[in-house]
Write a protein that holds these residues in place. Structure first.
Motif, PDB file in Angstrom:
ATOM      1  N   THR A 186       0.295   5.159   1.672  1.00 37.37           N
ATOM      2  CA  THR A 186      -0.592   5.727   2.686  1.00 37.37           C
ATOM      3  C   THR A 186      -1.463   6.897   2.233  1.00 37.37           C
ATOM      4  OG1 THR A 186       1.128   7.245   3.453  1.00 37.37           O
ATOM      5  CG2 THR A 186       0.979   5.093   4.547  1.00 37.37           C
ATOM      6  N   HIS A 242      -7.022  -3.788   5.918  1.00 39.90           N
ATOM      7  CA  HIS A 242      -6.256  -2.967   4.978  1.00 39.90           C
ATOM      8  C   HIS A 242      -6.636  -3.162   3.524  1.00 39.90           C
ATOM      9  CE1 HIS A 242      -3.685  -6.377   3.644  1.00 39.90           C
ATOM     10  NE2 HIS A 242      -3.997  -6.838   4.841  1.00 39.90           N
ATOM     11  N   HIS A 270       0.839  -1.204   0.000  1.00 35.36           N
ATOM     12  CA  HIS A 270       0.000   0.000   0.000  1.00 35.36           C
ATOM     13  C   HIS A 270       0.874   1.254   0.000  1.00 35.36           C
ATOM     14  CE1 HIS A 270      -3.622  -2.223   1.503  1.00 35.36           C
ATOM     15  NE2 HIS A 270      -2.714  -2.954   2.124  1.00 35.36           N
ATOM     16  N   HIS A 320      -2.322  -3.065  -3.555  1.00 38.91           N
ATOM     17  CA  HIS A 320      -3.693  -2.896  -3.082  1.00 38.91           C
ATOM     18  C   HIS A 320      -4.658  -2.849  -4.264  1.00 38.91           C
ATOM     19  CE1 HIS A 320      -6.556  -0.400  -0.279  1.00 38.91           C
ATOM     20  NE2 HIS A 320      -7.073  -1.550  -0.627  1.00 38.91           N
ATOM     21  N   ASN A 371      -7.980  -9.764   3.493  1.00 37.16           N
ATOM     22  CA  ASN A 371      -7.520  -9.354   4.826  1.00 37.16           C
ATOM     23  C   ASN A 371      -7.094 -10.564   5.652  1.00 37.16           C
ATOM     24  OD1 ASN A 371      -7.908  -6.593   4.495  1.00 37.16           O
ATOM     25  ND2 ASN A 371      -9.883  -6.568   5.526  1.00 37.16           N
ATOM     26  N   GLY A 404      -0.484  -6.753   5.461  1.00 39.56           N
ATOM     27  CA  GLY A 404      -0.531  -5.460   4.787  1.00 39.56           C
ATOM     28  C   GLY A 404       0.623  -4.576   5.201  1.00 39.56           C
ATOM     29  N   GLU A 417       1.981  -0.739   4.609  1.00 38.49           N
ATOM     30  CA  GLU A 417       1.770   0.625   4.126  1.00 38.49           C
ATOM     31  C   GLU A 417       3.117   1.320   3.974  1.00 38.49           C
ATOM     32  OE1 GLU A 417      -0.837   2.384   3.206  1.00 38.49           O
ATOM     33  OE2 GLU A 417      -2.593   1.419   4.079  1.00 38.49           O
ATOM     34  N   SER A 432      -6.559  -0.442   9.415  1.00 42.65           N
ATOM     35  CA  SER A 432      -5.221  -0.689   9.957  1.00 42.65           C
ATOM     36  C   SER A 432      -4.418  -1.461   8.925  1.00 42.65           C
ATOM     37  CB  SER A 432      -5.306  -1.495  11.263  1.00 42.65           C
ATOM     38  OG  SER A 432      -5.872  -2.783  11.019  1.00 42.65           O
ATOM     39  N   ALA A 433      -3.140  -1.571   9.164  1.00 42.27           N
ATOM     40  CA  ALA A 433      -2.255  -2.452   8.405  1.00 42.27           C
ATOM     41  C   ALA A 433      -1.299  -3.058   9.412  1.00 42.27           C
ATOM     42  CB  ALA A 433      -1.500  -1.682   7.328  1.00 42.27           C
TER      43      ALA A 433
END
Length: 193
Positions: free
Chosen positions: A67, A110, A65, A166, A117, A122, A124, A86-87
């Motif tokens: 942010t 995430h 990911h 993502h 999930n 995950g 970020e 959250s991640a």
């Protein structure tokens, strides 16, 4: 020292993470992290699901990911129970510092897809999809060391079928990590560690 040793040493040196005041009270509950160079910066328990992975769910993917926020602001979002997101990890742009926000045995929210999930970790990355200056050498290298560690611990192949963006999650409405993310470089680094 070989490149692998340098990357691991840099990961340890970069672990000068931010632990926001709201999280300090929870830090004692988890003194260690799944990835030793990471600093524990827990997400609100309202933003993830307690689990016993991989017993309950197999861990088969790493989801990358970006942010769309700064590092500290991202940690604040994850610590806000009203945000419902959250991640597992956040990687800082400037120096590659890694914060762990959710234990790998738990389900972070995430991917925007419950199935993914439950079956992924995950990660970020601080920055914005349209600002490549945030995709620094330190961030790529430290994230690659982290991803290689996650893959090794969970038996995840280090390839693009299992390390995904993502935007590649079925049903995703996000575009991250975006077209400026250097996948060839990243996967090469993950496999070099």
């Amino acid at each position: 020292m070989n490149r692998r040793g340098l990357l691991r040493g840099a990961a340890a040196a970069a672990a000068t993470g931010v632990l926001l005041p709201a999280a300090r009270a929870h830090a004692a509950a988890r003194a260690d992290t799944d990835y030793p160079p990471a600093r524990w910066a827990p997400a609100s328990t309202a933003n993830c699901t307690a689990s016993d992975r991989p017993s309950e769910y197999p861990v088969e993917y790493v989801v990358i990911h970006v942010t769309q926020l700064g590092f500290t602001d991202t940690l604040r979002v994850f610590q806000n129970p009203a945000k419902r997101v959250s991640a597992h990890y956040v990687v800082r742009s400037a120096d590659g510092c890694v914060a762990q926000c959710v234990g790998e045995s738990d389900v972070a929210w995430h991917a925007g897809n419950w199935d993914y999930n439950t079956r992924s970790v995950g990660i970020e990355h601080e920055g914005w999809v349209d600002r490549p200056k945030y995709f620094t050498r330190a961030m790529y290298e430290q994230s690659a060391v982290l991803t290689a560690s996650v893959c090794d611990r969970h038996g995840i192949p280090k390839d693009r079928a299992h390390i995904i963006g993502h935007c590649e999650v079925p049903g995703a409405t996000h575009t991250d990590p975006g077209p400026l993310w250097d996948w060839a470089r990243y996967i090469q680094l993950v496999n070099y560690v």
